[in-house]
Scaffold this active site. Structure first.
Site, PDB file in Angstrom:
ATOM      1  N   ASP A 220      43.536  24.080  15.694  1.00  0.00           N
ATOM      2  CA  ASP A 220      44.314  24.559  16.835  1.00  0.00           C
ATOM      3  C   ASP A 220      43.813  25.937  17.233  1.00  0.00           C
ATOM      4  O   ASP A 220      43.763  26.841  16.407  1.00  0.00           O
ATOM      5  CB  ASP A 220      45.803  24.610  16.451  1.00  0.00           C
ATOM      6  CG  ASP A 220      46.694  24.740  17.676  1.00  0.00           C
ATOM      7  OD1 ASP A 220      46.225  24.450  18.796  1.00  0.00           O
ATOM      8  OD2 ASP A 220      47.857  25.136  17.501  1.00  0.00           O
TER       9      ASP A 220
ATOM     10  N   TYR B 236      43.690  29.150  20.421  1.00  0.00           N
ATOM     11  CA  TYR B 236      44.638  30.121  20.998  1.00  0.00           C
ATOM     12  C   TYR B 236      43.992  30.626  22.287  1.00  0.00           C
ATOM     13  O   TYR B 236      43.841  31.809  22.504  1.00  0.00           O
ATOM     14  CB  TYR B 236      44.779  31.244  19.958  1.00  0.00           C
ATOM     15  CG  TYR B 236      45.945  32.182  20.044  1.00  0.00           C
ATOM     16  CD1 TYR B 236      47.259  31.733  20.128  1.00  0.00           C
ATOM     17  CD2 TYR B 236      45.734  33.571  19.987  1.00  0.00           C
ATOM     18  CE1 TYR B 236      48.316  32.630  20.151  1.00  0.00           C
ATOM     19  CE2 TYR B 236      46.777  34.459  20.008  1.00  0.00           C
ATOM     20  CZ  TYR B 236      48.077  33.986  20.089  1.00  0.00           C
ATOM     21  OH  TYR B 236      49.129  34.884  20.090  1.00  0.00           O
TER      22      TYR B 236
ATOM     23  N   HIS C  60      49.056  33.464  27.149  1.00  0.00           N
ATOM     24  CA  HIS C  60      49.890  33.169  25.985  1.00  0.00           C
ATOM     25  C   HIS C  60      49.692  34.230  24.901  1.00  0.00           C
ATOM     26  O   HIS C  60      50.659  34.771  24.355  1.00  0.00           O
ATOM     27  CB  HIS C  60      49.535  31.784  25.448  1.00  0.00           C
ATOM     28  CG  HIS C  60      50.229  31.410  24.166  1.00  0.00           C
ATOM     29  ND1 HIS C  60      51.588  31.182  24.090  1.00  0.00           N
ATOM     30  CD2 HIS C  60      49.746  31.239  22.906  1.00  0.00           C
ATOM     31  CE1 HIS C  60      51.903  30.870  22.838  1.00  0.00           C
ATOM     32  NE2 HIS C  60      50.807  30.902  22.098  1.00  0.00           N
TER      33      HIS C  60
ATOM     34  N   ARG D 182      54.021  42.849  19.020  1.00  0.00           N
ATOM     35  CA  ARG D 182      53.321  44.141  18.896  1.00  0.00           C
ATOM     36  C   ARG D 182      53.284  44.795  20.273  1.00  0.00           C
ATOM     37  O   ARG D 182      52.249  44.801  20.947  1.00  0.00           O
ATOM     38  CB  ARG D 182      51.878  43.929  18.404  1.00  0.00           C
ATOM     39  CG  ARG D 182      51.729  43.350  17.009  1.00  0.00           C
ATOM     40  CD  ARG D 182      50.250  43.128  16.688  1.00  0.00           C
ATOM     41  NE  ARG D 182      49.605  42.280  17.676  1.00  0.00           N
ATOM     42  CZ  ARG D 182      49.589  40.941  17.633  1.00  0.00           C
ATOM     43  NH1 ARG D 182      50.135  40.311  16.635  1.00  0.00           N
ATOM     44  NH2 ARG D 182      48.991  40.251  18.596  1.00  0.00           N
TER      45      ARG D 182
ATOM     46  N   GLU E 298      54.828  23.537  21.969  1.00  0.00           N
ATOM     47  CA  GLU E 298      53.711  24.216  22.613  1.00  0.00           C
ATOM     48  C   GLU E 298      52.922  23.167  23.392  1.00  0.00           C
ATOM     49  O   GLU E 298      52.449  22.182  22.818  1.00  0.00           O
ATOM     50  CB  GLU E 298      52.809  24.925  21.596  1.00  0.00           C
ATOM     51  CG  GLU E 298      53.474  26.152  20.986  1.00  0.00           C
ATOM     52  CD  GLU E 298      52.538  26.998  20.133  1.00  0.00           C
ATOM     53  OE1 GLU E 298      51.504  26.464  19.655  1.00  0.00           O
ATOM     54  OE2 GLU E 298      52.843  28.195  19.943  1.00  0.00           O
TER      55      GLU E 298
ATOM     56  N   GLU F 158      49.778  21.813  24.951  1.00  0.00           N
ATOM     57  CA  GLU F 158      48.357  22.061  24.703  1.00  0.00           C
ATOM     58  C   GLU F 158      47.529  20.877  25.190  1.00  0.00           C
ATOM     59  O   GLU F 158      48.057  19.788  25.427  1.00  0.00           O
ATOM     60  CB  GLU F 158      48.102  22.275  23.192  1.00  0.00           C
ATOM     61  CG  GLU F 158      48.998  23.366  22.605  1.00  0.00           C
ATOM     62  CD  GLU F 158      48.495  23.934  21.297  1.00  0.00           C
ATOM     63  OE1 GLU F 158      47.325  23.663  20.928  1.00  0.00           O
ATOM     64  OE2 GLU F 158      49.277  24.653  20.655  1.00  0.00           O
TER      65      GLU F 158
ATOM     66  N   ARG G 278      59.745  28.980  15.175  1.00  0.00           N
ATOM     67  CA  ARG G 278      59.393  30.388  15.416  1.00  0.00           C
ATOM     68  C   ARG G 278      59.931  31.340  14.353  1.00  0.00           C
ATOM     69  O   ARG G 278      59.289  32.343  14.034  1.00  0.00           O
ATOM     70  CB  ARG G 278      59.909  30.816  16.794  1.00  0.00           C
ATOM     71  CG  ARG G 278      59.336  30.037  17.947  1.00  0.00           C
ATOM     72  CD  ARG G 278      57.830  30.143  17.999  1.00  0.00           C
ATOM     73  NE  ARG G 278      57.313  29.463  19.188  1.00  0.00           N
ATOM     74  CZ  ARG G 278      56.013  29.238  19.385  1.00  0.00           C
ATOM     75  NH1 ARG G 278      55.122  29.627  18.469  1.00  0.00           N
ATOM     76  NH2 ARG G 278      55.602  28.626  20.470  1.00  0.00           N
TER      77      ARG G 278
ATOM     78  N   GLN H 148      57.716  30.962  11.436  1.00  0.00           N
ATOM     79  CA  GLN H 148      56.415  31.535  11.767  1.00  0.00           C
ATOM     80  C   GLN H 148      56.426  33.067  11.656  1.00  0.00           C
ATOM     81  O   GLN H 148      55.504  33.673  11.105  1.00  0.00           O
ATOM     82  CB  GLN H 148      56.051  31.110  13.193  1.00  0.00           C
ATOM     83  CG  GLN H 148      54.654  31.539  13.645  1.00  0.00           C
ATOM     84  CD  GLN H 148      54.352  31.054  15.069  1.00  0.00           C
ATOM     85  OE1 GLN H 148      55.141  30.350  15.698  1.00  0.00           O
ATOM     86  NE2 GLN H 148      53.198  31.437  15.575  1.00  0.00           N
TER      87      GLN H 148
ATOM     88  N   TYR I 258      53.650  34.313   8.881  1.00  0.00           N
ATOM     89  CA  TYR I 258      52.313  34.246   9.483  1.00  0.00           C
ATOM     90  C   TYR I 258      51.349  35.324   9.020  1.00  0.00           C
ATOM     91  O   TYR I 258      50.136  35.176   9.176  1.00  0.00           O
ATOM     92  CB  TYR I 258      52.408  34.202  11.008  1.00  0.00           C
ATOM     93  CG  TYR I 258      52.404  35.525  11.722  1.00  0.00           C
ATOM     94  CD1 TYR I 258      51.255  35.978  12.396  1.00  0.00           C
ATOM     95  CD2 TYR I 258      53.530  36.329  11.761  1.00  0.00           C
ATOM     96  CE1 TYR I 258      51.266  37.179  13.077  1.00  0.00           C
ATOM     97  CE2 TYR I 258      53.542  37.512  12.435  1.00  0.00           C
ATOM     98  CZ  TYR I 258      52.400  37.945  13.093  1.00  0.00           C
ATOM     99  OH  TYR I 258      52.407  39.138  13.754  1.00  0.00           O
TER     100      TYR I 258
ATOM    101  N   LYS J 258      54.172  25.167  11.506  1.00  0.00           N
ATOM    102  CA  LYS J 258      53.417  24.336  12.438  1.00  0.00           C
ATOM    103  C   LYS J 258      53.151  22.924  11.918  1.00  0.00           C
ATOM    104  O   LYS J 258      52.979  22.003  12.709  1.00  0.00           O
ATOM    105  CB  LYS J 258      52.046  24.998  12.699  1.00  0.00           C
ATOM    106  CG  LYS J 258      52.130  26.364  13.348  1.00  0.00           C
ATOM    107  CD  LYS J 258      52.345  26.220  14.833  1.00  0.00           C
ATOM    108  CE  LYS J 258      52.165  27.552  15.540  1.00  0.00           C
ATOM    109  NZ  LYS J 258      52.294  27.384  17.002  1.00  0.00           N
TER     110      LYS J 258
ATOM    111  N   THR K 201      52.953  17.266  14.809  1.00  0.00           N
ATOM    112  CA  THR K 201      52.228  17.526  16.046  1.00  0.00           C
ATOM    113  C   THR K 201      52.179  16.188  16.782  1.00  0.00           C
ATOM    114  O   THR K 201      51.804  15.174  16.191  1.00  0.00           O
ATOM    115  CB  THR K 201      50.788  18.014  15.762  1.00  0.00           C
ATOM    116  OG1 THR K 201      50.854  19.164  14.917  1.00  0.00           O
ATOM    117  CG2 THR K 201      50.049  18.351  17.047  1.00  0.00           C
TER     118      THR K 201
ATOM    119  N   THR L 241      48.478  26.978  23.277  1.00  0.00           N
ATOM    120  CA  THR L 241      49.458  26.872  24.358  1.00  0.00           C
ATOM    121  C   THR L 241      48.835  27.209  25.709  1.00  0.00           C
ATOM    122  O   THR L 241      48.208  28.251  25.863  1.00  0.00           O
ATOM    123  CB  THR L 241      50.631  27.838  24.088  1.00  0.00           C
ATOM    124  OG1 THR L 241      51.141  27.554  22.787  1.00  0.00           O
ATOM    125  CG2 THR L 241      51.723  27.663  25.119  1.00  0.00           C
TER     126      THR L 241
ATOM    127  N   GLU M   1      57.905  31.922  25.098  1.00  0.00           N
ATOM    128  CA  GLU M   1      57.533  32.705  26.276  1.00  0.00           C
ATOM    129  C   GLU M   1      58.487  32.451  27.445  1.00  0.00           C
ATOM    130  O   GLU M   1      58.865  33.368  28.163  1.00  0.00           O
ATOM    131  CB  GLU M   1      56.128  32.321  26.742  1.00  0.00           C
ATOM    132  CG  GLU M   1      55.004  32.768  25.854  1.00  0.00           C
ATOM    133  CD  GLU M   1      53.699  32.156  26.343  1.00  0.00           C
ATOM    134  OE1 GLU M   1      53.071  32.740  27.213  1.00  0.00           O
ATOM    135  OE2 GLU M   1      53.341  31.062  25.859  1.00  0.00           O
TER     136      GLU M   1
HETATM  137 CA    CA Z   1      49.465  26.008  18.960  1.00  0.00          CA
END
Ligand code: CA
Length: 439
Positions: free
Chosen positions: A142, A144, A149, A158, A214, A216, A252, A255, A259, A268, A272, A375, A389
């Site tokens: 996967d 990014y 995103h 952050r 997500e 994708e 989330r 995560q 993470y 995750k 899927t 995503t 988001e």
């Molecule tokens: Ca993903």
């Protein structure tokens, strides 16, 4: 816009099919011909091609003498219960099969004139079939690849440093879990996990309270590469069989806690979902567009990720939408509500760059491997491809037509993802649906 590359007679918008539901079908006209694996009753899985509301049984077409020569040889690879043998044979075999199936399904074509209504025996209504995961997926990666995103998520976690300095140089990814990839329509059990809400208290273990999807795009590897070999970015698409829609379900709260420092793990890998039909790269030829235009000041890709063909037509003009239907909406017969709509053209990295980067250290890719894009989020709120988001970490709840609100997914919610390509002068083609309900 210049004329599309690699377009041939199978893309001709004037082609019509003898299958009654095919012409003008929003997803599966004769110009698309995506492949999938289906099952009816207790029968073994079979390779099929979507045409209108029907499925063409490829092995039955072969046995009936309707796919011969090059197309027949390619169809022999479709006697399997997975698409892997056809995928492994590379783009020429897929193209030969496509040419043969296009000719077979054409209204007034040789097969139609010869066999007429008898050809209908090769079809099965899609509503009578169970669609399965289309390939034996040995490995799932996967990425990014949406800078929107990455910037949005980064700014939540952050605020001072949303986009890490490596982002515009290296396609970021992680190795996902292939064993928990499920077919569209499979129920998704809400996972439990370790979370910590209070930085001054110990974590707890329990059902996730921030379950998300997500949106994708997945690329299935066709011809593989040997361990120790690299793939030139200019050749990378010749290793891609086709694309489909992927829902990378995400917890989330799990995560956030797990993470760092090694990245996504149990947040995750509980499930899927993949859409059943794989749209071949050849079918997408009319819809190719230049790669994402990097803003002034962004670095150029390093040479191993850069080639004229990637710049000129590395993108895919694919529109993607997410819909949501709560249990109450279903009970009250209220149609699913669109949550977002966006475009795959917003991705910072192209499919070819993801493939070339993956193999750049000599990592082997195998037929049927799945590389998901990450995503798909665009620059506007309405094009954000996950609830994290879309509701800005739960601070901007969505209003459902029942008066319910959503920040993250509730039990009974069904998430429906769709994708399609349109261009003046060509037939619209679609990807079908990727569905999953939370239980
Ligand atoms: Ca993903």
């Amino acid at each position: 816009m210049s004329a599309p590359h690699d377009v041939n007679e199978t893309h001709d918008p004037a082609l019509a099919s003898w299958v009654p539901s095919a012409d003008g079908h929003p997803d599966f006209p004769i110009q698309n011909l995506p492949l999938g694996i289906y099952r009816t009753g207790g029968e073994p899985p079979r390779v099929g091609v979507a045409i209108g509301d029907e499925i063409l049984d490829v092995a039955a077409a072969l046995d009936g003498g309707h796919l011969t020569g090059h197309a027949g040889r390619a169809a022999e690879l479709c006697r399997d219960e997975m698409l892997n043998p056809l995928m492994a044979a590379g783009p020429a075999a897929a193209s030969e099969l496509r040419a043969g199936v296009s000719a077979l399904l054409r209204r007034g074509g040789d097969a139609h004139r010869r066999s007429g209504d008898a050809l209908a025996e090769l079809l099965l209504p899609q509503r009578e079939a169970e669609m399965l995961v289309p390939a034996l997926i040995g490995d799932y990666t996967d990425f990014y690849a949406s800078v929107h995103h990455a910037t949005n998520v980064g700014s939540m976690f952050r605020p001072d440093n949303p986009l890490l300095p490596n982002y515009k140089w290296v396609p970021i990814g992680y190795h996902g879990r292939a064993s928990s990839i499920v077919a569209s329509g499979s129920a998704i059990r809400r996972p439990s996990g370790q979370t910590r809400d209070d930085a001054n208290a110990p974590p707890g273990m329990g059902p996730t309270r921030r379950l998300d999807y997500e949106l994708e795009v997945g690329a299935y590897i066709g011809r593989g590469s040997a361990l120790g070999e690299t793939i030139a970015v200019s050749e990378a698409e010749r290793h891609v069989f086709g694309l489909s829609i992927v829902n990378d379900w995400s917890a989330r709260d799990v995560q956030t806690w797990e993470y760092q420092p090694l990245g996504p793990f149990l947040a995750k890998n509980f499930a899927t979902t993949v859409s059943p039909w794989v749209v071949t790269m050849e079918a997408l030829a009319p819809f190719r567009v230049p790669a994402f235009a990097r803003p002034a000041g962004d670095p150029e890709p390093l040479p191993y990720l850069d080639a004229p063909a990637v710049r000129e037509r590395g993108g895919v003009d694919l529109t993607l939408e997410v819909l949501l239907q709560s249990a109450r909406m279903r009970a009250e017969d209220i149609a699913p509500m669109r949550v977002s709509i966006g475009s795959f053209t917003a991705m910072y990295w192209t499919v070819a760059q993801l493939v070339a980067h993956h193999a750049s250290n000599g990592c082997n890719l195998r037929p049927g491997d799945l590389l998901a894009s990450g995503t798909v989020s665009g620059p506007t709120p309405g094009s954000r491809g996950c609830l994290l988001e879309r509701t800005w970490r739960g601070t901007e709840p969505l209003a459902l037509p029942t008066g319910e609100t959503r920040t993250f997914l509730e039990d009974g919610d069904e998430v429906i993802m769709r994708g399609w390509c349109e261009r003046a002068g060509f037939a619209r083609i679609g990807f079908g649906e990727c569905r999953g309900t939370i239980v």
